[in-house]
Enzyme design. Structure first.
Site, short mmCIF file in Angstrom:
data_model
loop_
_atom_site.label_atom_id
_atom_site.label_comp_id
_atom_site.label_asym_id
_atom_site.label_seq_id
_atom_site.Cartn_x
_atom_site.Cartn_y
_atom_site.Cartn_z
N ARG A 77 -8.71 50.95 31.60
CA ARG A 77 -7.39 51.51 31.93
C ARG A 77 -6.56 51.77 30.68
O ARG A 77 -5.82 52.75 30.60
CB ARG A 77 -6.66 50.56 32.89
N HIS A 128 -4.97 55.36 29.90
CA HIS A 128 -3.53 55.59 29.73
C HIS A 128 -3.17 56.02 28.32
O HIS A 128 -2.17 56.71 28.11
CB HIS A 128 -2.73 54.36 30.16
N TRP A 138 -10.87 47.69 44.86
CA TRP A 138 -11.43 48.79 45.64
C TRP A 138 -12.82 48.45 46.18
O TRP A 138 -13.23 48.96 47.19
CB TRP A 138 -11.54 50.04 44.76
#
Ligand code: ZEM
Length: 286
Positions: free
Chosen positions: A34, A38, A178
């Site tokens: 991540r 980002h 998830w």
């Protein structure tokens, strides 16, 4: 200390620090992926601003963006690698760590090239608000990702990174993972999108997400509204179906699109040297 430019030595140290038994699901991998995303995903093709060059997240304007909440953990995990290889720039370290994490978690090999500098060019600074909002729909996803130069297929492939990690209510407001094994890269996310029943749930903090709830399973899995949209939109859905049934194709497409993400805003000459940054200021180049 390794030799300047010995990225293999850095890769090895990144691989070693992934194991974090006290943190989340036992791995720094997902949050490093991540961080890489980002770092790069602020890019705007039209104005050629944003992107990973400059490692802007070291400073409040970008580091303190609520969209980046929690990514300080990723940056702290990487400090031992920076200390052992002080010549590497943060911009290279953060993007390389995402690539190494994916590979180490069982994903495809991600083509990666170094040479980003930590020189912050104020004329390239991205305003806040360029990263996607998980509460929104298909138009929003296209608005955000077309701006970076991605198409519908690439949006779906990139979303497959949600095979990894989880949402934290104190970071994004969403909660949960998830998939059942969130430290193993696979196409499980796409298979679950299609095979489970997803119901809207409002969390105590008022945030709405989708959950699979069935009496037999102990763990509740989740999807963001932007994940569910991939199954509802006519142009996105065929890619979800393809990646759910063809893991190799997903791996191949993901490797390409993640590599493209990490290169946003970076121009190289024929030797691979980055030409649109000030290599004399705060950078390593070969
Ligand atoms: Zn994510 N992502 N993302 N993403 N993401 C979260 C977590 C992770 C969206 C999004 O709102 C969120 C991509 C695309 C998109 C990862 C990788 C990639 C979280 C949870 C949210 C809310 C944050 C938290 O609470 O900690 C949206 C709307 C996206 C648009 C499609 C792309 C592209 C990614 C990489 C290629 C990863 C690995 C995580 C898990 C982080 C962790 O800490 O476990």
């Amino acid at each position: 200390m390794s030799q300047k430019g010995d990225f293999e030595a850095v890769r090895k140290d990144i691989a070693k620090l992934l194991h974090q038994p006290e943190y989340d699901d036992g791995s720094a991998g997902p949050v490093l992926v991540r961080l890489a995303w980002h770092s790069s995903g602020t890019y705007d093709a039209e104005t050629d601003t944003g992107g990973s060059n400059g490692a802007g997240m070291r400073y409040e304007h970008e580091g303190g963006d609520p969209a980046n909440a929690g990514l300080q953990h990723a940056r702290v995990f990487l400090e031992p690698a920076k200390a052992a290889h002080p010549w590497i720039t943060y911009a290279d370290l953060w993007t390389l760590a995402g690539a190494v994490a994916i590979e180490e978690m069982g994903g495809p090999t991600i083509p990666w090239n170094g040479g980003r500098t930590d020189y912050v060019d104020d004329s390239k600074l991205a305003p806040r608000g360029r990263l996607p909002d998980g509460a929104k729909g298909a138009d929003h996803l296209r608005w955000i990702f077309y701006r970076m130069g991605f198409n519908d297929q690439e949006i779906v492939a990139l979303s497959g990174a949600h095979n990894l990690g989880r949402c934290h209510s104190d970071r994004s407001g969403f909660e949960g993972a998830w998939v059942n094994n969130p430290t193993r890269f696979s196409n499980q996310y796409f298979r679950l999108l299609l095979s489970l029943q997803w119901k809207k749930k409002t969390l105590k903090n008022g945030v709405q997400q989708f959950v699979n709830y069935d009496e037999d399973s102990e763990t509740e899995l989740m999807m963001l509204p932007t994940d569910i949209v991939l199954t509802q939109d006519k142009a996105f859905r065929p890619w979800v179906e393809l990646y759910a049934r063809d893991k190799d194709r997903f791996f191949e497409d993901f490797a390409k699109v993640f590599a493209k993400l990490l290169e946003l805003g970076i121009q190289r000459d024929e030797r691979g040297v980055i030409t649109n940054t000030d290599n004399e200021k705060g950078g390593y180049h070969s």
